[in-house]
Design an enzyme around this catalytic site. Structure first.
Site, PDB file in Angstrom:
ATOM      1  N   VAL A   1       0.839  -1.201   0.000  1.00  0.00           N
ATOM      2  CA  VAL A   1       0.000   0.000   0.000  1.00  0.00           C
ATOM      3  C   VAL A   1       0.871   1.248   0.000  1.00  0.00           C
ATOM      4  O   VAL A   1       1.729   1.409   0.859  1.00  0.00           O
ATOM      5  CB  VAL A   1      -0.934   0.033   1.238  1.00  0.00           C
ATOM      6  CG1 VAL A   1      -1.815   1.268   1.215  1.00  0.00           C
ATOM      7  CG2 VAL A   1      -1.775  -1.225   1.320  1.00  0.00           C
ATOM      8  N   LYS A  43      -5.957  -1.936  -2.203  1.00  0.00           N
ATOM      9  CA  LYS A  43      -5.185  -1.258  -1.158  1.00  0.00           C
ATOM     10  C   LYS A  43      -6.105  -0.740  -0.052  1.00  0.00           C
ATOM     11  O   LYS A  43      -5.782  -0.816   1.138  1.00  0.00           O
ATOM     12  CB  LYS A  43      -4.380  -0.112  -1.762  1.00  0.00           C
ATOM     13  CG  LYS A  43      -3.289  -0.608  -2.723  1.00  0.00           C
ATOM     14  CD  LYS A  43      -2.752   0.548  -3.568  1.00  0.00           C
ATOM     15  CE  LYS A  43      -1.636   0.126  -4.491  1.00  0.00           C
ATOM     16  NZ  LYS A  43      -1.352   1.173  -5.507  1.00  0.00           N
TER      17      LYS A  43
END
Lengths: 435, 435
Positions: free
Chosen positions: B139, B212
């Site tokens: 992420v 994400k």
């Protein structure tokens, strides 16, 4: 990891029950279950110490042992960890931390002054005993910047950090810009609102920011904490008029802490800066703090958040407590204290960059020629020149900016300019930082 | 802590040697000494696996064991930890991670798709064996956001996160705004520059950002990863003209991932948003990523940095390696996987907020009355209305914004409006987010 739920509680003692101390106790109470989930054991407050026992702090302390003397508390064998929230680089704060370490306890502290002055020594002593000294709360309040630098960017060499490290100054500068009022006026308001202390010296003269910068630089560069080498200027000399010129020139005025590895060593400085309005840090206003790190692999990373206050600071203290309760340990400044690599301080005189200079000059022929000659004699090249209004024979403000030059040359030019007959006030200079 | 310098090296295997894999090997080589200082032991790459052995990656692999099959590599008993950089939620990536855990190895991965779809299950299996699965690189690239949320804000309850999670989309939207060109045009350029894939679906349709977001939401809220509940819209419908209107209305157009605890559960959504120009995230342009967390004690914290690329992603992978090498462990999603608290997904229809709507309508009397009636019938209150130009009988763009309303009501109003004779194109809607 998931097997350690039944581990013994971590028994902590809290020294100092001001805004932050009370905030820590409230947070630990409010989120006790969440914290236990996160670290697999309870965090119990078993002792506290503060100056006044009777004061109502909105927290129930009846089950907690009370100490008049934080140093005695730090020696209490029932305590695993001491949270030091007294403040100050010497006296009880220093003694409390020293005693905690001597008697085998971890330390969590929000004390930037203590770390700035004695950080390397404290780290060495703690690490020699396998103890952790954690200090997320010492820099930039609720922003997890110590963790971000020390662990999040652990695979990088950091070449520069800069940041807004003092919320009081940022609040004052933001108010000056948005209201057009001058420093003294806004400071008085900030004091009334509780954003500035009765004695604002530590904040407005840049000392608090310098403490934080010295700690950050050590973490960022893996060097011993070197507060004595920080060049420090505060915001008292920033005038209301500087914000107008800054705006016109495309800048914001911010008090920044800047630490940079250069060819000649490590530069550490705190002073007002002109930063381009497009710099991410320019938009960070009011009591917010921000830190930018320039790292070789991650490139530029920016962190923004509240730099002070009970909640944000307590959040940082408790993050450290959770780390220690889980057994997560990190060398105090990222690398073991006995491996911190000494760095030569790079003197302020060798700073390279451009400058904003504001002068009050008598409006008469030849003045600009004299100023320009003083600059030329030091090889300082002017970029822009602004004269506001025209009042022959009167004093008028004149602003100029330079191309990149060396601080030493600029200082010599300013000394010459300041001594000119036609210059009626000491020149005001603000360094321009192009981030 | 300072005593463990002589600990055995951590022997790692890297599966996948694309841009990121090569970057990780380069970083480990370039900073080997620094990394050893930080974690007290060497990190040795003992095995690698990739599709093409012959390819020149600019790294010396002669001393490293080569595997055709990453799953066989993951089973190698000489390996302590597997770095999975293959990608994809199924197939070899999934099998490699499963085998690593089955055979008692820690895992570091950059694979958001795998975590979004199978994260909770993987965490449960790893934690049952006392193993760590770390995914900072999954992420927001070089931003230490997983660490920031999971450890830095560990003492907080997070009520909301929102962020720019896909650099390709942010680059395209930034180019569209600054150049006035349309989506297809800018996408083609981004592909030529390597900022967008040949098949851009995962990026421009919002799927990558949704992967994400699902992972971030789990870490932020302590809930199981729930990718299936993310509402996903990409940026294909954003027109060049929307940037002009946005500018006029004081907004920027950003593709955001937003996750929020509400009274009815957890909201997770990815879609283009109008955000006020004053929002800190509005200034985050180009390939940069940003994440804002709203926490109960720390308040608002913003992280900005590069979301992709060899260096930033390698920085994140290596931060995880250093954590594991030092023995720092954290439950995968902050709290143990078997304690993640299931949350009811809050349906998109219950989103409350304001809306930007762009219509192509025939410029004739009564049109606005019809549109306004459709809104009124759903109790949607209009805030602003803009008609550009006036060409009786021709199609002209009309833009309106609403006050806060419920998504379901807005959708009904849009269906009615879209069916009006005088509305000649499907209405375009962008949600307004007031941060």
């Amino acid at each position: 990891m998931s097997k350690d739920q039944k581990a013994a509680p971590l028994n902590i003692a809290v020294a100092g029950l001001g805004t932050v101390g009370a905030g820590v106790l409230k947070l630990l109470q409010a989120q006790a279950d969440l914290i236990e989930q996160r670290c697999g054991r309870r965090i119990n407050v078993v002792a506290v110490s503060a100056r006044s026992k009777g004061k109502d702090r909105g927290i129930d302390l009846s089950a907690v042992r009370w100490y008049e003397d934080p140093v005695a508390m730090a020696a209490d064998p029932a305590v695993d960890l001491v949270v030091e929230l007294i403040g100050g680089s010497e006296g009880p704060a220093r003694d409390t931390v020293a005693t905690a370490i001597e008697t085998g306890k971890h330390v969590v502290t929000a004390n930037k002054a203590l770390l700035a002055v004695h950080g390397t020594d404290i780290a060495r002593k703690a690490e020699a005993k396998g103890l952790t000294v954690a200090f997320e709360a010492a820099v930039a309040g609720g922003i997890p910047i110590i963790k971000g630098l020390r662990e999040g960017l652990a695979g990088n060499r950091v070449s520069e950090i800069h940041g807004i490290l003092n919320g009081t100054c940022n609040y004052i500068l933001t108010e000056m810009r948005t209201t057009g009022r001058d420093f003294a006026d806004v400071l008085a308001d900030a004091q009334a609102l509780g954003y500035a202390e009765a004695d604002p010296t530590f904040d407005v003269d840049g000392i608090d920011a310098a403490h934080k910068l010295a700690v950050l630089a050590s973490v960022a560069f893996g060097t011993p904490v070197d507060f004595a080498s920080v060049h420090i200027e505060g915001i008292r000399q920033v005038g209301a008029i500087d914000f107008d010129y800054a705006d016109q020139l495309g800048f914001c005025v911010k008090l920044l802490g800047i630490a940079r590895r250069t060819d000649t060593g490590v530069e550490q400085r705190v002073h007002p800066c002109m930063v381009p309005k497009s710099a991410p840090i320019a938009a960070v206003d009011g009591v917010f703090n921000a830190v930018v790190a320039q790292a070789d692999f991650a490139d530029r990373v920016l962190f923004v958040g509240r730099g002070a206050g009970a909640g944000p600071t307590a959040s940082a203290v408790v993050a450290d407590l959770i780390d220690i309760a889980r057994g997560r340990s990190t060398p105090t400044f990222g690398v073991p204290a006995d491996q911190l690599g000494a760095a030569t301080p790079s003197p302020m005189e060798s700073r390279r960059g451009s400058y904003y200079v504001r002068l009050m000059v008598l409006d008469r022929p030849g003045v600009i020629a004299d100023i320009a000659a003083a600059m030329r004699d030091q090889n300082v090249s002017m970029e822009q020149f602004l004269q506001r209004g025209h009042s022959p024979g009167e004093a008028v403000p004149v602003v100029l900016t330079t191309h990149d030059t060396e601080e030493a040359a600029m200082q010599r030019a300013l000394a010459t300019i300041g001594a000119l007959d036609c210059v009626v006030e000491a020149p005001r200079m603000i360094r321009i930082e192009q981030f």
